[in-house]
Design a protein around this motif. Sequence first.
Motif, mmCIF file in Angstrom:
data_model
loop_
_atom_site.group_PDB
_atom_site.id
_atom_site.type_symbol
_atom_site.label_atom_id
_atom_site.label_comp_id
_atom_site.label_asym_id
_atom_site.label_seq_id
_atom_site.Cartn_x
_atom_site.Cartn_y
_atom_site.Cartn_z
ATOM 1 N N PRO A 296 0.657 -1.219 -0.051
ATOM 2 C CA PRO A 296 -0.133 0.006 0.028
ATOM 3 C C PRO A 296 0.788 1.313 -0.027
ATOM 4 N N ALA A 297 2.073 1.143 0.362
ATOM 5 C CA ALA A 297 2.870 2.341 0.313
ATOM 6 C C ALA A 297 3.099 2.811 -0.988
ATOM 7 N N LYS A 298 3.243 4.459 -1.098
ATOM 8 C CA LYS A 298 3.383 5.089 -2.353
ATOM 9 C C LYS A 298 5.047 5.243 -2.431
ATOM 10 N N LEU A 299 5.700 4.641 -3.407
ATOM 11 C CA LEU A 299 7.059 4.629 -3.710
ATOM 12 C C LEU A 299 7.418 5.830 -3.943
ATOM 13 N N ALA A 300 8.147 6.802 -3.361
ATOM 14 C CA ALA A 300 8.489 8.222 -3.730
ATOM 15 C C ALA A 300 9.884 8.240 -4.430
ATOM 16 N N GLY A 301 10.511 7.136 -4.909
ATOM 17 C CA GLY A 301 11.860 7.329 -5.403
ATOM 18 C C GLY A 301 12.994 6.421 -4.827
ATOM 19 N N VAL A 302 14.025 6.464 -5.480
ATOM 20 C CA VAL A 302 15.307 5.751 -4.842
ATOM 21 C C VAL A 302 16.232 6.821 -4.634
ATOM 22 N N ILE A 303 16.911 6.640 -3.636
ATOM 23 C CA ILE A 303 18.266 7.676 -3.420
ATOM 24 C C ILE A 303 19.649 6.815 -3.485
#
Length: 307
Positions: A296-303
């Motif tokens: 259910p989590a929104k993936l904001a991106g990868v750092i």
Amino acid sequence: MAVFRESNAAPYLQPVPPVVGDAKVGGAAPHELSIGEIIRRERRLSQEQIEQILQYQREKGVRFGEAAVALGLASQQDVLFALSQQFNYFYAPDAKRGYSNELVAATQPFSHQAESFRAIRTQLMMRVFSQDDVRRAIAIVSPDSGDGKTFFAANLAVVLSQLGGRTLVVDADLRGPRLHELFGIESSSGLSGILSGRAETSVIKQVPDLPSLYVLPVGVTPPNPVELVERPAFALLMRELLSKFDHVVVDTPAAVYGADATVIAARCGAALVLARQGRSKVSRLQDLVATLNNSPAKLAGVILNEY
């Protein structure tokens, strides 16, 4: 760093005091004080030294700060700190504040690293915090230990707090907590006590010198970390925290240790994945991203952590 793409918790949360505009220095808000007064208090200048500065200021026709620097009674950092106080841009000007050197956004706010965190903050404000009416906390997750999650979560929380709204950083790494060490705060009670129904006092700590920033430490390290975050109490707690704070950042254990990170991310509503250059394995990173994409989590991106 570069951006790539059953217990009720509420009784343990005490009212959060007003911040920023109400932060007082000797009876006056910092932005109400003159540059000279802030420098005088920080450097503990005597009346004789103040007179020397004022005389030099009159003779040369320069500002108070320039005069103090020219006479060796203050540094350029002192002037920058005084200006930051006037503009409600709070940071700790030196290591004597008790913070870890890892808190670059607080102790070196004009450095390249701090600027990187501000760039990431801007991306998150657009991608996570301003897209819709859904309130989300953001979990910082990574495949392995040593990727820099705690370093990243702490500094991200600092730069979010510098926007002026109330920011909370939660140490949900119930396996190897470190946030309390970075901020130099006491950690005898915290998240584990809330989730087990054993917390007896207010466990959220305000960070000295950063009046918009608060920390919820782990407290006692529990023997059953994943079971604690899977309980309904953790979801209830996150909803309560989101109602009291403008931004909530959550540190997590490495995914290699178990399901804790993905469970926490699902309860937070958003996740940011951290990998470390020259250390993280691509296969583990891909597995973690795939797992989050199916949660259910929104993936904001990868750092990519280059440090």
